[in-house]
Design an enzyme around this catalytic site. Structure first.
Site, short mmCIF file in Angstrom:
data_model
loop_
_atom_site.label_atom_id
_atom_site.label_comp_id
_atom_site.label_asym_id
_atom_site.label_seq_id
_atom_site.Cartn_x
_atom_site.Cartn_y
_atom_site.Cartn_z
N THR A 14 0.76 -1.35 -0.03
CA THR A 14 -0.07 0.21 0.04
C THR A 14 0.81 1.12 0.00
O THR A 14 2.20 1.07 -0.24
CB THR A 14 -0.85 -0.01 0.91
OG1 THR A 14 -0.12 0.31 2.39
CG2 THR A 14 -1.48 -1.44 1.60
N CYS A 15 0.35 2.33 0.21
CA CYS A 15 1.15 3.59 0.12
C CYS A 15 2.02 3.83 1.26
O CYS A 15 3.13 4.47 1.23
CB CYS A 15 0.20 4.93 0.00
SG CYS A 15 -0.39 5.15 1.83
N ARG A 17 2.96 0.70 3.52
CA ARG A 17 3.55 -0.66 4.02
C ARG A 17 3.72 -1.43 2.80
O ARG A 17 3.25 -1.42 1.81
CB ARG A 17 2.18 -1.16 4.97
CG ARG A 17 1.17 -1.55 4.03
CD ARG A 17 0.19 -2.34 4.98
NE ARG A 17 -0.66 -1.27 5.84
CZ ARG A 17 -0.66 -1.41 7.12
NH1 ARG A 17 0.02 -2.34 7.94
NH2 ARG A 17 -1.37 -0.37 7.70
N GLU A 84 -9.63 3.46 7.35
CA GLU A 84 -9.80 3.86 6.05
C GLU A 84 -10.40 2.73 5.20
O GLU A 84 -10.24 1.52 5.57
CB GLU A 84 -8.43 4.11 5.65
CG GLU A 84 -7.51 2.87 5.54
CD GLU A 84 -6.29 3.01 4.63
OE1 GLU A 84 -6.49 3.73 3.45
OE2 GLU A 84 -4.98 2.81 4.84
N ARG A 85 -10.96 2.97 4.16
CA ARG A 85 -11.85 2.23 3.33
C ARG A 85 -10.87 1.52 2.14
O ARG A 85 -11.43 0.46 1.85
CB ARG A 85 -13.15 2.79 2.82
CG ARG A 85 -12.47 4.18 1.85
CD ARG A 85 -14.14 4.87 1.48
NE ARG A 85 -13.58 6.00 0.79
CZ ARG A 85 -14.45 6.92 0.37
NH1 ARG A 85 -15.76 6.78 0.90
NH2 ARG A 85 -14.33 7.57 -0.34
N TYR A 167 -3.55 4.45 -5.81
CA TYR A 167 -3.94 5.65 -4.93
C TYR A 167 -4.21 6.79 -5.86
O TYR A 167 -4.85 7.62 -5.72
CB TYR A 167 -2.81 5.91 -3.99
CG TYR A 167 -2.88 5.49 -2.56
CD1 TYR A 167 -3.58 6.10 -1.65
CD2 TYR A 167 -3.11 4.22 -2.41
CE1 TYR A 167 -3.96 5.70 -0.52
CE2 TYR A 167 -3.29 3.60 -1.01
CZ TYR A 167 -3.84 4.51 -0.26
OH TYR A 167 -3.96 4.17 1.07
#
Length: 459
Positions: A14-15, A17, A84-85, A167
């Site tokens: 993810t952004c 991790r 967060e979704r 993202y």
């Protein structure tokens, strides 16, 4: 990266991790350490970062701790913006990509599917699900507040979006929800046009030569490419006209890339505000204690249910191993009886009695296996079987990587295979699946070339 290791693995990127979920060959310390070393080597090789740096950057969670962590991550409880979704979708996407690449096995599939269901339960049963917050939404909220207008700032704003990843897609959707009509997208890889087209338009793809004019007219620049090159303060000053008489409004730069799309010096420019992941985390609204506690209760209950189900499966595997062992012994002895006495009524009576004795002998061990599983002692039961009978209890389910199924084209079949198909099809009624089922009960797509062979053989 997961494709370069031997163990089943799923990567969750993810952004902010990078997590790797893998299954070692066994629970022994040696196998766990060897699997971790293999993963570290793969990350070092893929990233070009020194192995020691990679090793010290990761923390290792094993068994129940790893399960609990993934469930919390999927529910958004381990995010910079609690609840967060986007993260639940990223967990689901990570599994889908691993399945497509053939790097996952049955155990990891069940783990990720359970984590996804838990995230849905948290969204449906707690107030976190109704917040709809994300790192992107908080960053845009902060940018609107910095311009003094909040949500009212965006309908008339001009935004440049850098990147075409997940993202970037979220940022584009969020900007459109806020009423931004002037959105330009740039990608150093040249994928901006495809990115915009796949999302139904609503933005303009930028070529390299159009970037200076877009920067000069932008109110907000959002970076989420995570590329190797960072935009410097000098480039922002030159391209956006910062400090020149030509620029009459402030500029907000939002850096959502973990590796940073902009250098820290951008924050020192006059009339420029830099928003990073760190500042988003600081600005993220605190959820009420009750909402977070409710979400944690849902997660903990789901983790317990998953672990109990896994223990039950372990007990079932042990029962199957014991029954298989006993059956093999019985079959071996009955073979001796038949060789000596033949397939006589006496032999059948002996077999009937022996099987009845075996069923009675296995009743109590079967009951105890399930009782110990309920107590969380499946490992003790398995160890006892291994010690007493010398059995090796393995999972009945697939533990190796699941290679994606490959659909073969007609030209990839050999002549012998096609002839075998044709011979089989001759025995099948028209419209049937096999000779054991009536026509219309099942339907199967037949290779045209095999059908032609059937017709040729019939004539």
């Amino acid at each position: 990266m997961a494709g370069s290791v031997d163990v089943p693995a799923v990567t969750l990127a993810t952004c902010n991790r990078l997590e790797i979920y893998a299954e070692a060959p066994s629970e022994s310390k040696h196998d766990l350490a060897a699997s971790r070393d293999e993963l570290v080597e793969a990350v070092a090789e893929a990233s070009g970062v020194a192995r020691d740096t990679i090793s010290s950057s990761f923390r290792t969670l094993v068994e129940d701790d790893a399960v609990g962590h993934l469930f919390e991550v999927g529910a958004g409880l381990d995010s910079a913006v609690v609840g967060e979704r986007e993260i639940a979708g990223q967990v689901r996407k990570s599994l889908a990509e691993a399945q497509e690449a053939g790097t996952v096995n049955g155990t990891l599939t069940r783990l990720f599917e359970s984590a996804t269901r838990t995230a849905k339960d948290v969204g449906a049963r707690t107030a976190l699900g109704s917040r709809g917050r994300s790192i992107v939404s908080v960053a845009l909220d902060v940018a609107g507040d910095l311009h003094g207008d909040g949500a009212a700032f965006y309908p008339g704003a001009s935004v440049v979006l850098i990147g075409t990843g997940a993202y970037a897609g979220t940022a584009l959707a969020q900007l459109q929800e806020r009423g931004v009509s002037d959105i330009s997208v740039f990608s150093g890889s040249g994928r901006a046009g495809q990115f915009v087209a796949e999302r139904g338009g609503g933005a303009r793809a930028l070529a390299m030569e159009e970037l200076p004019a877009a920067f000069a007219g932008a109110d907000v620049i959002v970076g989420c490419s995570g590329g190797n090159r960072q935009i410097t303060a000098d480039e922002i000053r030159r391209l956006a006209g910062v400090g020149d008489d030509g620029r009459d409004r402030p500029l907000t730069v939002i850096d959502l890339a973990l590796s940073h799309d902009f250098t820290p010096e951008v924050a020192e420019l006059d009339d420029v505000e830099l928003i990073t992941l760190e500042s988003v985390k600081m600005a993220a609204p605190q959820e009420t204690e009750n909402s977070v506690e409710q979400a944690r209760e849902v997660v903990q209950a789901s983790v317990r249910e998953y672990l109990e189900e896994r223990r039950r499966r372990t007990a079932d595997d042990a029962i199957v191993a014991l029954r298989k062992h006993t059956q093999q012994l019985l079959d071996g002895e009955m073979e001796k009886v038949r060789k000596q006495h033949g397939c006589t009524a006496a032999a059948e009576e002996v077999e009937f009695a022996a099987r009845r004795i075996v069923r009675k002998l296995l009743h109590t061990p079967t009951v105890r296996a399930r009782e110990m599983a309920a107590e969380g002692r499946s490992d003790d039961y398995v160890q006892a079987l291994e010690d007493l009978f010398g059995l090796e209890v393995g999972s009945r389910e697939e533990t190796e990587r699941r290679q994606p199924a490959k659909r073969r084209r007609a030209e990839e079949f050999s002549a012998a295979e096609l002839a075998q198909m044709a011979a089989h099809l001759q025995k099948v009624p028209d419209g049937g699946f096999c000779r054991h089922h009536s026509p219309g009960e099942f339907q199967v797509e037949r290779l045209e070339v095999a059908q032609r062979l059937t017709e040729a053989q019939a004539s």
